[in-house]
Each structure stands twice: as structure tokens, then as C-alpha cells.
Scaffold this motif. Sequence first.
Motif, short mmCIF file in Angstrom:
data_model
loop_
_atom_site.label_atom_id
_atom_site.label_comp_id
_atom_site.label_asym_id
_atom_site.label_seq_id
_atom_site.Cartn_x
_atom_site.Cartn_y
_atom_site.Cartn_z
N HIS A 228 0.81 -1.21 0.00
CA HIS A 228 0.00 0.00 0.00
C HIS A 228 0.85 1.26 0.00
N ALA A 229 2.16 1.13 -0.23
CA ALA A 229 3.02 2.32 -0.31
C ALA A 229 2.65 3.15 -1.53
N VAL A 230 2.80 4.46 -1.42
CA VAL A 230 2.44 5.36 -2.52
C VAL A 230 3.61 6.28 -2.83
N ARG A 244 -8.35 3.84 1.62
CA ARG A 244 -9.65 3.22 1.90
C ARG A 244 -9.73 1.81 1.33
N ARG A 245 -9.14 1.59 0.17
CA ARG A 245 -9.19 0.27 -0.46
C ARG A 245 -8.43 -0.78 0.36
N ALA A 250 -2.71 4.50 7.65
CA ALA A 250 -1.68 5.38 7.09
C ALA A 250 -1.01 4.68 5.93
N LEU A 251 -0.39 5.47 5.04
CA LEU A 251 0.30 4.93 3.88
C LEU A 251 1.77 5.32 3.94
N HIS A 266 -4.97 9.34 7.07
CA HIS A 266 -6.30 9.71 6.58
C HIS A 266 -6.59 11.18 6.85
N HIS A 267 -6.19 11.66 8.02
CA HIS A 267 -6.42 13.07 8.36
C HIS A 267 -5.68 13.98 7.40
#
Length: 369
Positions: A228-230, A244-245, A250-251, A266-267
Motif C-alpha cells: 500500500h506504499a504510494v 480506503r481500499r 496510514a500509507l 487519513h487526516h
Amino acid sequence: MPRTTLTDWLTNFIPHPGAPEWRERVRRAGGALLGIAFTGIATHLLFGSAGDIPMLVAPMGASAVLLFGASESPLAQPWSIVGGNLVSALVGVACAQWIATPVLSAAVAVALAISAMFLCRCVHPPSGAVALTAVLGGPAVHALGFRFVVTPILFQSFALLSAALVFHALTGHRYPRAVWRAAAPANAPASTLGTPAQAAEEAGVLADPQRLSFDEITCEEFMTSADHAVPLTMGRFAALETLRRHGVHALPVVDDAHRLVGTVTHHDLAHGRPEGFGRRLWRALRRTTLQVEETVEAVMASGAQAVHRATPLTHLASIFADHSCYEVPVFDDARRLLGVVKHSDMIRWLHQHAGAAYAYAERPVADAS
């Protein structure tokens, strides 16, 4: 399809930037050279006089890529190569003999080989080529019949595996890796985990109670994948959809070289970074575009609670307690992201192994007299 979504989708085709350092690349390539050479020479010396045994079958080249180039993969472990090649060869020879149409025989062989590998827990991608070779290998392979399973497939699989075991041991690289010891996934039903004592017994913990100490386990052994790293340049709303997926809090954020640079929550993604009057004025003067402000880099938290892969697991207890985080990224010597250690996995591990320790303590001690 919106332009942003299309762009994010197209970025999935960009090659992964992560790669080992040059010394490690040379080590892995050298291992493949020695492994294939040993396998071919051993086959020639033992079966060369027969003339009907291929000195090397093509799938061994693909197996060498995994055994030497990606030895940490679950697909590269000993049972994967031996079991995968064995069942695929059996399926391939059977299909070649029982189905006359080559294309249909090849398709059925690969499909059944995959099913058999899943059933036997020995998925090994090159084994699909083993099944195809048994079907499309020509008259010489067909003449071998079920001998093809033992020689050359099983023999060459063991030869290549032996070379990998010796090579990794001599070069100080840990192989094989007990990938099945990883903690159970967070969404696994409780009924599949068994009792804590049973789970620990299966993992060999009761035979070695010293492994119950967090000081004996490194973060690399315990971590799970960080799929899930971006990237820094991902759009804020695309990153929010990714969060969300995956159902995470956190990412991890990485740069072009897959180095960890921070985390985004998310915040951060939902609200963005609060701007004071000075920042708004400077942005107006510089005429910074809205697109630049809407990237992950613009809203992510500065810094990240992360650990090196050799860090003992006990060190994470204070991080989870003091910083209220749900997972901690793990990086290597070059600060490339390797995986994450999840708070829930640690709790599950403690629950299982506390039961193991109790079961070990309750075992009757044999009378020394």
C-alpha cells in the motif's frame, strides 16, 4: 475515465525503481552462473552417455532467477522448486500421453499444474514451463515418457537447489527463508488459527522456548508486505482511495528509488495541510498551481516512525505505545522500504506464544532417576 485516474493507472506500468546495490547484483548473477553450470555438468556426467536426457531444460533458467535473484520470495523456497517441478512434470507427461491435440494438451497441462501446485503448496512459476516442455518438448521428450519426471526434471531441480543452498551459505546470505512463520493475516478467521499452543507447536516454538523472546526476532522476520506504499507524486484523492481500499490508517510514502520518505494519514489526505496567512500569501505570489498542492508530498506528515530491518522486535513496543501508530515501516541499509510490522500482528503473536509458553511450562518433566 478521468485524467487523474488514467494517469495513476498508467503509472502501474512503470518499472519498479528498487534494485539491490551493484555488489549484491554481481553476487546473485554469479550464483546463477555457478548454479546452472553445476546442474548442466552434473547431468552430463551422470546421464550424458545415454544421449536421450537433455543436459539442461529451459525452465531451470527461470528457476535460477528465483533461487539466486529473488531468494527471499516464497516462490523460491526449496519445496516450491522441487514440489512445483515434480507435480507439473507429472501433469505435463500425463496430458501429453492422453490428449492428442498439442494446443489443448498444453492448455490443460498448465491449468492442472497450477491447481496441483496450489493443492500441494508449492507454487513455482517456472513449473508452468515444465508442464509445457513435457507437452511441446518434441519427440525426444515424448520418448522419455514418465522418465522425464525423474531425469531430467527432478534431478536437475535437486542439483540447482543444492547449488543454491551451498552458494548462499558460503556468501553469508540467509536461505531458505521460513516464510510460513509470518504472522497470520489480520482478517483470518479465528477458527483457522487454532489454539495458541497448537499454533506455537506447529511453528516449532515449544521445541525452542527461547524464541518466545522479542529480542530474538528481527523486524525483517516478522514484517508483512507494504503493497500500500504510494509515491510522492500521487494525487491526494488517489492516495485517499488507496488508503480506503486497503483498509489501513496510514500509507508509507516512497520516492523514485523506493526509499521511505514519510507517511501520510487519513487526516492528512482528507483535510490537507493547514495554511497560515504567510503561506497563503507566498503561494499567491508564486502562483503555485492547485495540482502541486494536491500531491501526497504536499500534505504528508514530516518524518516517520520507521525501523531498520535488523531491529529487534522488542524495540517496536515503545513505538506503538508512545506514538499511537498502527504499523511501522521497515527499511534496509539504503532506506528502501521492505515491509511493515503491524500492531495487530504483534498482539496476535503475543497471544499465541503466551499460550505456547504456558503449554511448555505445563509439560510433565521426565524423572531423571
